[in-house]
Write an enzyme that holds these catalytic residues in place. Structure first.
Site, PDB file in Angstrom:
ATOM      1  N   LYS A 189       0.846  -1.203   0.000  1.00 13.38           N
ATOM      2  CA  LYS A 189       0.000   0.000   0.000  1.00 13.38           C
ATOM      3  C   LYS A 189       0.876   1.246   0.000  1.00 13.38           C
ATOM      4  O   LYS A 189       1.701   1.446   0.878  1.00 13.38           O
ATOM      5  CB  LYS A 189      -0.935   0.054   1.198  1.00 13.38           C
ATOM      6  N   GLY A 242       6.737   4.630   8.737  1.00 11.83           N
ATOM      7  CA  GLY A 242       5.887   5.802   8.915  1.00 11.83           C
ATOM      8  C   GLY A 242       6.065   6.358  10.310  1.00 11.83           C
ATOM      9  O   GLY A 242       7.105   6.149  10.946  1.00 11.83           O
ATOM     10  N   SER A 243       5.037   7.027  10.801  1.00 11.83           N
ATOM     11  CA  SER A 243       5.158   7.699  12.097  1.00 11.83           C
ATOM     12  C   SER A 243       5.057   6.700  13.241  1.00 11.83           C
ATOM     13  O   SER A 243       4.484   5.617  13.107  1.00 11.83           O
ATOM     14  CB  SER A 243       4.064   8.754  12.224  1.00 11.83           C
ATOM     15  N   THR A 244       5.598   7.076  14.395  1.00 11.31           N
ATOM     16  CA  THR A 244       5.555   6.204  15.569  1.00 11.31           C
ATOM     17  C   THR A 244       4.109   5.964  16.010  1.00 11.31           C
ATOM     18  O   THR A 244       3.739   4.837  16.358  1.00 11.31           O
ATOM     19  CB  THR A 244       6.399   6.815  16.701  1.00 11.31           C
ATOM     20  N   ASP A 245       3.272   6.990  15.939  1.00 13.95           N
ATOM     21  CA  ASP A 245       1.869   6.812  16.340  1.00 13.95           C
ATOM     22  C   ASP A 245       1.178   5.767  15.485  1.00 13.95           C
ATOM     23  O   ASP A 245       0.476   4.884  15.996  1.00 13.95           O
ATOM     24  CB  ASP A 245       1.104   8.142  16.235  1.00 13.95           C
ATOM     25  N   THR A 246       1.365   5.858  14.169  1.00 13.21           N
ATOM     26  CA  THR A 246       0.727   4.879  13.289  1.00 13.21           C
ATOM     27  C   THR A 246       1.349   3.495  13.484  1.00 13.21           C
ATOM     28  O   THR A 246       0.651   2.487  13.410  1.00 13.21           O
ATOM     29  CB  THR A 246       0.824   5.332  11.813  1.00 13.21           C
ATOM     30  N   GLY A 247       2.649   3.452  13.752  1.00 12.36           N
ATOM     31  CA  GLY A 247       3.320   2.171  14.020  1.00 12.36           C
ATOM     32  C   GLY A 247       2.665   1.427  15.169  1.00 12.36           C
ATOM     33  O   GLY A 247       2.483   0.203  15.120  1.00 12.36           O
ATOM     34  N   GLU A 265       9.653   0.779  10.899  1.00 14.68           N
ATOM     35  CA  GLU A 265      10.689   1.808  10.802  1.00 14.68           C
ATOM     36  C   GLU A 265       9.982   3.138  11.014  1.00 14.68           C
ATOM     37  O   GLU A 265       9.203   3.571  10.172  1.00 14.68           O
ATOM     38  CB  GLU A 265      11.384   1.710   9.443  1.00 14.68           C
ATOM     39  N   CYS A 299      13.281  10.510   8.203  1.00 17.19           N
ATOM     40  CA  CYS A 299      13.087   9.997   9.559  1.00 17.19           C
ATOM     41  C   CYS A 299      14.389  10.068  10.347  1.00 17.19           C
ATOM     42  O   CYS A 299      14.373  10.134  11.567  1.00 17.19           O
ATOM     43  CB  CYS A 299      12.552   8.585   9.520  1.00 17.19           C
ATOM     44  N   GLU A 396       9.599  15.240  16.508  1.00 18.24           N
ATOM     45  CA  GLU A 396      10.044  15.154  15.125  1.00 18.24           C
ATOM     46  C   GLU A 396       9.294  16.222  14.336  1.00 18.24           C
ATOM     47  O   GLU A 396       8.069  16.193  14.243  1.00 18.24           O
ATOM     48  CB  GLU A 396       9.717  13.760  14.588  1.00 18.24           C
TER      49      GLU A 396
HETATM   50  P1  ADP Z   1       2.399  10.608   7.998  1.00 19.84           P
HETATM   51  O1  ADP Z   1       1.696  11.158   9.207  1.00 19.84           O
HETATM   52  O2  ADP Z   1       3.731  11.143   7.805  1.00 19.84           O
HETATM   53  O3  ADP Z   1       1.581  10.613   6.757  1.00 19.84           O
HETATM   54  P2  ADP Z   1       1.771   7.873   8.619  1.00 19.84           P
HETATM   55  O4  ADP Z   1       2.518   6.990   9.540  1.00 19.84           O
HETATM   56  O5  ADP Z   1       0.407   8.285   9.030  1.00 19.84           O
HETATM   57  O6  ADP Z   1       2.712   9.101   8.367  1.00 19.84           O
HETATM   58  O7  ADP Z   1       1.683   7.208   7.173  1.00 19.84           O
HETATM   59  C1  ADP Z   1       2.553   6.259   6.664  1.00 19.84           C
HETATM   60  C2  ADP Z   1       1.765   5.200   5.948  1.00 19.84           C
HETATM   61  O8  ADP Z   1       0.891   4.564   6.866  1.00 19.84           O
HETATM   62  C3  ADP Z   1       0.865   5.712   4.826  1.00 19.84           C
HETATM   63  O9  ADP Z   1       0.870   4.763   3.775  1.00 19.84           O
HETATM   64  C4  ADP Z   1      -0.488   5.787   5.489  1.00 19.84           C
HETATM   65  O10 ADP Z   1      -1.561   5.680   4.587  1.00 19.84           O
HETATM   66  C5  ADP Z   1      -0.435   4.573   6.383  1.00 19.84           C
HETATM   67  N1  ADP Z   1      -1.366   4.626   7.525  1.00 19.84           N
HETATM   68  C6  ADP Z   1      -1.793   5.706   8.222  1.00 19.84           C
HETATM   69  N2  ADP Z   1      -2.665   5.358   9.177  1.00 19.84           N
HETATM   70  C7  ADP Z   1      -2.812   4.004   9.112  1.00 19.84           C
HETATM   71  C8  ADP Z   1      -3.587   3.030   9.829  1.00 19.84           C
HETATM   72  N3  ADP Z   1      -4.402   3.367  10.831  1.00 19.84           N
HETATM   73  N4  ADP Z   1      -3.475   1.725   9.469  1.00 19.84           N
HETATM   74  C9  ADP Z   1      -2.642   1.369   8.471  1.00 19.84           C
HETATM   75  N5  ADP Z   1      -1.915   2.229   7.753  1.00 19.84           N
HETATM   76  C10 ADP Z   1      -1.975   3.533   8.056  1.00 19.84           C
END
Ligand code: ADP
Length: 497
Positions: A189, A242-247, A265, A299, A396
């Site tokens: 994705k 991606g971001s730590t929160d989304t991780g 990462e 990052c 960050e």
């Molecule tokens: P940023 O805030 O820099 O866009 P994200 O970590 O949100 O960083 O995004 C990185 C990737 O993770 C993107 O492909 C985004 O669509 C995906 N993403 C964001 N939120 C979710 C989620 N809840 N579940 C799965 N993938 C997500």
């Protein structure tokens, strides 16, 4: 700083692929929905792209499952897989100008950077992993008792991969390269901000002879397409950048579905430490590069520049002069070092952090504002007199904002450098070998660059300590992420001798 965005130059490429790549075909999303991908130079629409959702992820996983379980991919010889990856790398080079153009258009990064750094690295990564494909093998193990014991290194299955927008093609390569080399199939994705180049290279992979279903690419949003990939019961492994929160969200989704193993990462707040014996001019230039490269959207950006008190004033003065000289503008113009930020959300966030730096009484040496009224351009910004507890030294920022802090001795700077929830990368600038060795070992970070920064080679592992992630990508280390180890224990009728 030149004023930006008045003169918009056309990228030399057409947008040819905007549909999902599933089972070897470009198709509309099941819902028929599309979303806009924007030009960061202007905020205008580049193209409407298929908006994948749970149903599309299902279709893609089904295709990947079939290509894995029934072949041909894991059943082909490793040499055949390797040759397809090598052919792909050749095609990347053949189409490097279109690819670089599309990457810069969708992302806003300087075209010269795309063309001379990122596209060659994309080809290099696939050649590196093509080289691994036929060198992955298990061991025989000397166990107690009368047994013949071997380990088989098998592909793990269907890999789900979720990538960000800051390096769309390189993140594609870090994820897809090792997964293919090990014989896995993939559902990837892309980030909603930058969906275009993955489709283009997906097409090149088909041209290189990759069988249908081996690499499926779904564009769409995180909470919909991304979340359904992370929680899918038939996905065997997940890799996320991606971001730590989304991780954290992703790890939860994986845990609450089928416990698929996850590599992450994530974010960083990397210290870059300049000792008094460093070559100051060189350190200024590299610290500038470490922070401002890719519009500050890395990052591993060197976002806490610690400078020894003896060279501090000189360093700040020269860093300010360097930032004032940084050329900002249309990424397709010659000589441009910095383009626009990716989108309005990041742009606003960065400006907010700049305001917070000013409010917390850091010294604004230069920059501090947006440029022009079109697109997402921000002035190269330098803060001095930054203190560890200021927000700009803790969060960050992901933008062109350099924070310079002062230190006195080595123990103090090691402690302060490590006093963060992140641990992705670090830089150490000194001519003293003992200092370099001591600090490199003491820093809690996945990469330490000594008298250099942002050196990314296909063979060098990359990843984080602490909340910067789990697992390593690139190099030999990434292969483990995509392999299962099976122990086969066979009883012997007679003693082994
Ligand atoms: P940023 O805030 O820099 O866009 P994200 O970590 O949100 O960083 O995004 C990185 C990737 O993770 C993107 O492909 C985004 O669509 C995906 N993403 C964001 N939120 C979710 C989620 N809840 N579940 C799965 N993938 C997500």
């Amino acid at each position: 700083t030149s004023s930006a965005a008045e003169e918009i130059i056309s990228p030399s490429v057409q947008v040819s692929y905007t549909q999902l790549l599933i089972d070897g075909n470009f198709v509309d999303s099941a819902s028929g929905k599309t979303f806009e991908t924007l030009d960061p130079r202007t905020g205008e629409v580049i193209a409407h792209v298929a908006e994948g959702d749970a149903e599309d992820i299902n279709r893609a996983v089904k295709a990947a499952r079939k290509a894995f379980d029934e072949g041909p991919w894991p059943k082909m010889t490793a040499y055949e897989r390797s040759r397809i990856m090598l052919r792909f790398a050749d095609l990347v080079e053949k189409h490097s100008e279109e690819l670089a153009s599309l990457e810069s258009w969708d992302n806003g990064k300087p075209y010269q950077q795309s063309l001379t750094a990122e596209i060659p690295m994309l080809a290099r990564l696939f050649r590196y992993y093509a080289g691994w494909a036929d060198k992955i093998h298990g061991m025989t193990v000397p166990a107690d008792g009368n047994y013949h014991v071997q380990t088989l290194h098998e592909p793990i299955g269907v890999a789900g991969q979720i990538i960000p927008w800051n390096f769309p093609l390189l993140m594609f390569a870090w994820k897809v390269g090792p997964a293919l080399a090990c014989g896995n199939t993939i559902v990837l994705k892309t980030a909603e901000q930058t969906p275009l180049t993955a489709f283009y290279v997906g097409k090149l992979f088909l041209e290189a002879g990759l069988p249908p279903g081996v690499l499926n690419i779904v564009s769409g949003f995180g909470p919909t397409a991304g979340a359904s990939l992370a929680s899918h019961m038939d996905v065997d492994k997940l890799a996320f950048t991606g971001s730590t929160d989304t991780g954290k969200v992703i790890l939860g989704l994986a845990a609450n579905s089928n416990l698929k193993p996850v590599t992450l990462e994530l974010g960083g707040k990397s210290p870059l430490i300049v000792f008094e014996d460093a070559d100051v001019d060189k350190a200024v230039e590299l610290a500038h590069f470490a922070l401002f490269f890719n519009q500050g959207q890395c990052c591993c950006a060197g976002s806490r520049t610690y400078v020894h008190e003896k060279v501090y004033d000189e360093f700040v003065e020269k860093s300010k002069a360097r930032a004032l000289k940084r050329v900002v503008g249309d990424p397709f113009k010659k000589g441009i070092e910095q383009g626009p930020q990716i989108d309005s959300k990041q742009f606003q966030k960065i400006l907010k952090y700049i305001r917070s730096g000013v409010e917390s009484n850091a010294t604004l040496e230069c920059g501090g504002d947006k440029i022009g009224d079109k697109g997402y351009f921000i002035q190269p910004t330098v803060f001095s007199n930054v203190k560890d507890d200021m927000l700009i030294a803790q969060d960050e920022i992901f933008g062109p904002v350099q924070s310079i802090l002062k230190f006195r001795d080595v123990d103090e700077v090691i402690r302060r450098a490590n006093d963060t929830r992140y641990g992705l990368a670090a830089g150490v600038f000194t001519k003293n070998l003992d200092t370099a060795n001591r600090v490199s070992r003491a820093l809690k970070a996945g990469t330490v660059w000594v008298n250099c920064f942002d050196v990314f080679d296909a063979a060098i592992p990359f990843g984080g300590y602490k909340m910067s992630g789990t697992g390593r990508e690139k190099g030999i280390y990434s292969l483990n992420n995509y392999l299962q180890v099976k122990a086969v224990v066979t009883a012997l009728d007679n003693p082994a001798w």
